[in-house]
Design a protein around this motif. Structure first.
Motif, PDB file in Angstrom:
ATOM      1  N   LYS A   1       0.802  -1.237   0.000  1.00 37.40           N
ATOM      2  CA  LYS A   1       0.000   0.000   0.000  1.00 37.40           C
ATOM      3  C   LYS A   1       0.835   1.287   0.000  1.00 37.40           C
ATOM      4  CE  LYS A   1      -0.879   0.184   4.965  1.00 37.40           C
ATOM      5  NZ  LYS A   1      -1.849   0.047   6.034  1.00 37.40           N
ATOM      6  N   HIS A   2       2.101   1.212   0.357  1.00 34.60           N
ATOM      7  CA  HIS A   2       2.944   2.411   0.285  1.00 34.60           C
ATOM      8  C   HIS A   2       3.865   2.405  -0.927  1.00 34.60           C
ATOM      9  CE1 HIS A   2       1.405   3.888   3.980  1.00 34.60           C
ATOM     10  NE2 HIS A   2       1.904   2.922   4.711  1.00 34.60           N
ATOM     11  N   GLY A   3       3.553   1.563  -1.906  1.00 34.28           N
ATOM     12  CA  GLY A   3       4.385   1.516  -3.122  1.00 34.28           C
ATOM     13  C   GLY A   3       5.589   0.615  -2.942  1.00 34.28           C
ATOM     14  N   ASN A   4       6.648   0.943  -3.680  1.00 35.07           N
ATOM     15  CA  ASN A   4       7.818   0.061  -3.692  1.00 35.07           C
ATOM     16  C   ASN A   4       9.080   0.902  -3.570  1.00 35.07           C
ATOM     17  OD1 ASN A   4       9.982  -1.627  -4.524  1.00 35.07           O
ATOM     18  ND2 ASN A   4       8.544  -2.966  -5.603  1.00 35.07           N
ATOM     19  N   LYS A   5       9.825   0.689  -2.490  1.00 35.44           N
ATOM     20  CA  LYS A   5      11.039   1.479  -2.275  1.00 35.44           C
ATOM     21  C   LYS A   5      12.097   1.186  -3.340  1.00 35.44           C
ATOM     22  CE  LYS A   5      14.305   3.136   1.157  1.00 35.44           C
ATOM     23  NZ  LYS A   5      13.869   4.533   1.139  1.00 35.44           N
ATOM     24  N   GLY A   6      11.972   0.051  -4.024  1.00 37.94           N
ATOM     25  CA  GLY A   6      12.873  -0.243  -5.142  1.00 37.94           C
ATOM     26  C   GLY A   6      12.662   0.748  -6.284  1.00 37.94           C
ATOM     27  N   ASP A   7      11.396   1.088  -6.553  1.00 40.15           N
ATOM     28  CA  ASP A   7      11.089   2.111  -7.570  1.00 40.15           C
ATOM     29  C   ASP A   7      11.758   3.427  -7.178  1.00 40.15           C
ATOM     30  OD1 ASP A   7       9.311   0.173  -8.401  1.00 40.15           O
ATOM     31  OD2 ASP A   7       7.497   1.355  -8.057  1.00 40.15           O
ATOM     32  N   GLU A   8      11.582   3.771  -5.921  1.00 40.14           N
ATOM     33  CA  GLU A   8      12.119   5.044  -5.414  1.00 40.14           C
ATOM     34  C   GLU A   8      13.642   5.078  -5.528  1.00 40.14           C
ATOM     35  OE1 GLU A   8      11.364   7.491  -1.334  1.00 40.14           O
ATOM     36  OE2 GLU A   8      12.578   5.717  -1.199  1.00 40.14           O
ATOM     37  N   ALA A   9      14.278   3.953  -5.212  1.00 40.96           N
ATOM     38  CA  ALA A   9      15.745   3.896  -5.287  1.00 40.96           C
ATOM     39  C   ALA A   9      16.214   4.080  -6.734  1.00 40.96           C
ATOM     40  CB  ALA A   9      16.238   2.562  -4.728  1.00 40.96           C
ATOM     41  N   ALA A  10      15.496   3.468  -7.678  1.00 38.68           N
ATOM     42  CA  ALA A  10      15.869   3.595  -9.093  1.00 38.68           C
ATOM     43  C   ALA A  10      15.712   5.039  -9.570  1.00 38.68           C
ATOM     44  CB  ALA A  10      15.013   2.655  -9.943  1.00 38.68           C
ATOM     45  N   VAL A  11      14.615   5.664  -9.196  1.00 32.69           N
ATOM     46  CA  VAL A  11      14.387   7.062  -9.595  1.00 32.69           C
ATOM     47  C   VAL A  11      15.457   7.962  -8.962  1.00 32.69           C
ATOM     48  CG1 VAL A  11      12.804   9.027  -9.301  1.00 32.69           C
ATOM     49  CG2 VAL A  11      11.939   6.823 -10.105  1.00 32.69           C
ATOM     50  N   THR A  12      15.802   7.686  -7.734  1.00 31.12           N
ATOM     51  CA  THR A  12      16.853   8.475  -7.068  1.00 31.12           C
ATOM     52  C   THR A  12      18.177   8.356  -7.826  1.00 31.12           C
ATOM     53  OG1 THR A  12      15.789   8.131  -4.935  1.00 31.12           O
ATOM     54  CG2 THR A  12      18.102   8.789  -4.881  1.00 31.12           C
ATOM     55  N   ALA A  13      18.523   7.134  -8.233  1.00 33.18           N
ATOM     56  CA  ALA A  13      19.779   6.926  -8.977  1.00 33.18           C
ATOM     57  C   ALA A  13      19.765   7.733 -10.274  1.00 33.18           C
ATOM     58  CB  ALA A  13      19.976   5.438  -9.264  1.00 33.18           C
ATOM     59  N   ILE A  14      18.657   7.673 -10.999  1.00 29.39           N
ATOM     60  CA  ILE A  14      18.564   8.416 -12.274  1.00 29.39           C
ATOM     61  C   ILE A  14      18.691   9.923 -12.024  1.00 29.39           C
ATOM     62  CG2 ILE A  14      17.029   9.017 -14.202  1.00 29.39           C
ATOM     63  CD1 ILE A  14      15.841   6.138 -13.920  1.00 29.39           C
ATOM     64  N   LYS A  15      17.961  10.393 -11.018  1.00 26.48           N
ATOM     65  CA  LYS A  15      18.007  11.836 -10.737  1.00 26.48           C
ATOM     66  C   LYS A  15      19.402  12.283 -10.327  1.00 26.48           C
ATOM     67  CE  LYS A  15      13.325  12.982  -9.354  1.00 26.48           C
ATOM     68  NZ  LYS A  15      12.496  13.461  -8.245  1.00 26.48           N
ATOM     69  N   MET A  16      20.095  11.468  -9.546  1.00 23.44           N
ATOM     70  CA  MET A  16      21.423  11.867  -9.071  1.00 23.44           C
ATOM     71  C   MET A  16      22.444  11.942 -10.207  1.00 23.44           C
ATOM     72  SD  MET A  16      21.364  12.796  -6.021  1.00 23.44           S
ATOM     73  CE  MET A  16      23.131  12.904  -5.709  1.00 23.44           C
ATOM     74  N   LEU A  17      22.178  11.229 -11.305  1.00 23.38           N
ATOM     75  CA  LEU A  17      23.111  11.276 -12.435  1.00 23.38           C
ATOM     76  C   LEU A  17      23.094  12.623 -13.145  1.00 23.38           C
ATOM     77  CD1 LEU A  17      22.713   7.633 -13.713  1.00 23.38           C
ATOM     78  CD2 LEU A  17      24.794   8.703 -12.831  1.00 23.38           C
TER      79      LEU A  17
END
Ligand code: DLZ
Length: 158
Positions: A140-156
């Protein structure tokens, strides 16, 4: 910090660039495998959704979250890897083990970012119980794996 009212997979209003040009390393822990596999799959699916070629996702497992630091280090050392995602799930037990592992992993991953001057993302759930982990690994709170992937892309692009 609370994600109680936040869906970790909701990135509305947030600009996420195409990541086709990049290569990612994912290191994920075998402890609490049901959860970490769901987080790992969420991270892979999200990277691919944002243009990453499957052959540009290099994955390795480590026994537990404590080993994410050395696993992340080995991955970050590879010159062709642009960003690393570390995935784990530490669940509070009866002893203080939880605190030692969480602190070691958080500090270790922080150091890897600085040492290698590339994004090394903290995709580690640190929960009071299994239900909280399920809720954040595609529940119900989504997937922290999605969040980690988006964070990696944004940090690049920082
Ligand atoms: C030993 C241990 C315990 C009790 N709990 C967890 C956990 O909830 N999540 C996790 O990823 N790993 C756990 N581990 C294993 C440690 O991370 C590590 O693999 C061992 O202490 C060996 O270094």
């Amino acid at each position: 910090m609370s994600s109680q009212n936040k869906n970790l997979s909701n990135f509305e209003g947030s600009e996420i660039k195409n990541a086709a040009a990049y290569k990612f390393g994912i290191v994920w822990a075998e402890w609490n495998h049901e959860i970490t596999h769901a987080l790992y799959k969420g991270a892979c699916d999200t990277l691919i959704k944002h243009g990453v070629k499957p052959e540009n996702i290099i994955s390795k497992t480590v026994p537990g979250s404590f080993e994410l630091v050395l696993g992340g280090q080995r991955m970050a050392q590879k010159a062709d890897i642009d960003a690393v995602i570390c995935i784990g799930c530490v669940i509070q037990g009866e002893t203080r083990h939880f605190d030692f592992i969480c602190n070691a992993v958080a500090n270790g991953i922080t150091d890897l970012n600085i040492k290698h001057n590339k994004p090394v993302v903290f995709g580690v759930l640190t929960t009071d119980n299994m239900q909280q982990a399920i809720d954040r690994a595609g529940g119900k709170h989504g997937n922290k794996g999605d969040e980690a992937a988006v964070t990696a892309i944004k940090m690049l692009s920082v």
